[in-house]
Design a protein around this motif. Structure first.
Motif: not given
Length: 319
Positions: A206-216, A312-313
């Motif tokens: 199902n996938g997992i959450e990925v965030m940008d360098r700012n945590g979004k 980068e994530f």
């Protein structure tokens, strides 16, 4: 991005940094902290407003982070049950490792291995990535069924060589050496990795959450989930493969040197060898890969890449 992940990202960039940090996080004394103390620690680190671009110098703040890292899940913000927190892993798994390494009757061996895999699988479930998933079925129910099947299968495979040896009366020295000394290490390494993959299979399904360098949060990625599970499975295989491999080697050298002669002293030496290897390998295996995992833009799904210009994530690898 959760404060725990921000801390790992800032202070766990190298293997040595992660190793030193894990030696602090695994302190069993952290298990005696109350839920109120844990919540206060979480509030204090969340209210600091730190970006954590630099190492923390304040001892009180660092202690609050250690308590948070050892007790709180970074995805759900829930307090982890005491028995399944990282500091409890060594004292809880050590007796199971010792009993599982005793190659005597097959049914006893199956029972001990079943308990061993049951505990490590429970630890995996409660410390994996906590991205909310799935609409049409309960992910918890699916994980429970998959986990019970994986635990039973792993215990059966681990016991199978002993069953064959006892059933077909294979008592030659070579057979005894292979089944009781050589096979346990690769079997335990493979089976612990197998249970991790099966238990956390919803993460790459199902996938997992990925965030940008700012945590979004920028999306949910199956490829990031696959990477997180793969890294955790490798680290678990290294941990228990080494733990079941080195003590027999150490005991062989001890017996050959004829430094220890009485059965009781040999048993104590063996227990000391297992305890020492597991204690040393636990922070080593946990430090192999960053807790705040990183995945490149080119490795992500097109729908995520098209929604942002970031290169980068980051994601929570889990334990």
């Amino acid at each position: 991005m959760d404060a725990n992940l921000r801390f790992w990202r800032a202070e766990g960039q190298s293997f040595l940094q992660r190793f030193l940090l894990w030696t602090d996080v695994l302190d069993p004394l952290l298990l005696f902290k109350s839920a109120d103390e844990i919540r206060r620690a979480r509030l204090s680190i969340q209210s600091t407003g730190k970006t954590l671009n630099e190492p923390i110098q304040n001892a009180q703040t660092k202690q609050a982070f250690l308590l948070s890292l050892s007790s709180v899940h970074p995805d759900t913000d829930d307090i982890i049950p005491v028995l399944f927190r990282p500091p409890a892993f060594l004292p809880a798994s050590l007796p199971l490792v010792i009993t599982s390494s005793l190659q005597h009757q097959a049914r006893h061996n199956f029972f001990y291995q079943f308990l061993f895999h049951l505990y490590t699988t429970g630890f995996t479930i409660l410390n994996g990535n906590g991205t909310p998933k799935a609409e049409e079925y309960s992910i918890e129910e699916k994980q429970i069924f998959l986990s019970l099947g994986a635990v039973s299968y792993a215990a059966c495979i681990g016991t199978l060589p002993l069953v064959f040896m006892n059933r077909y009366t294979l008592k030659s020295p070579l057979t005894h050496l292979i089944i009781k000394k050589v096979l346990p290490a690769p079997l335990f390494g493979l089976m612990t990795a197998f249970t991790v993959v099966v238990t956390r299979s919803p993460e790459f399904d199902n996938g997992i959450e990925v965030m940008d360098r700012n945590g979004k949060v920028v999306g949910v990625s199956q490829k990031a989930g696959e990477k997180a599970v793969k890294e955790t499975a490798i680290s678990r295989a290294v941990l228990f493969g080494t733990t079941f491999f080195l003590p027999p080697v150490i005991m062989y050298l001890v017996e050959r040197a004829k430094k220890v002669k009485t059965p009781r002293t040999l048993a104590v030496t063996r227990l000391f060898a297992i305890t020492s290897v597991l204690t040393g390998m636990l922070p080593v295996s946990l430090s192999m890969f960053p807790q705040c995992g990183e995945i490149k833009r080119a490795d992500l799904e097109p729908e995520i890449v098209s929604s942002t210009e970031e290169t980068e994530f980051f994601y929570n690898r889990g334990i």
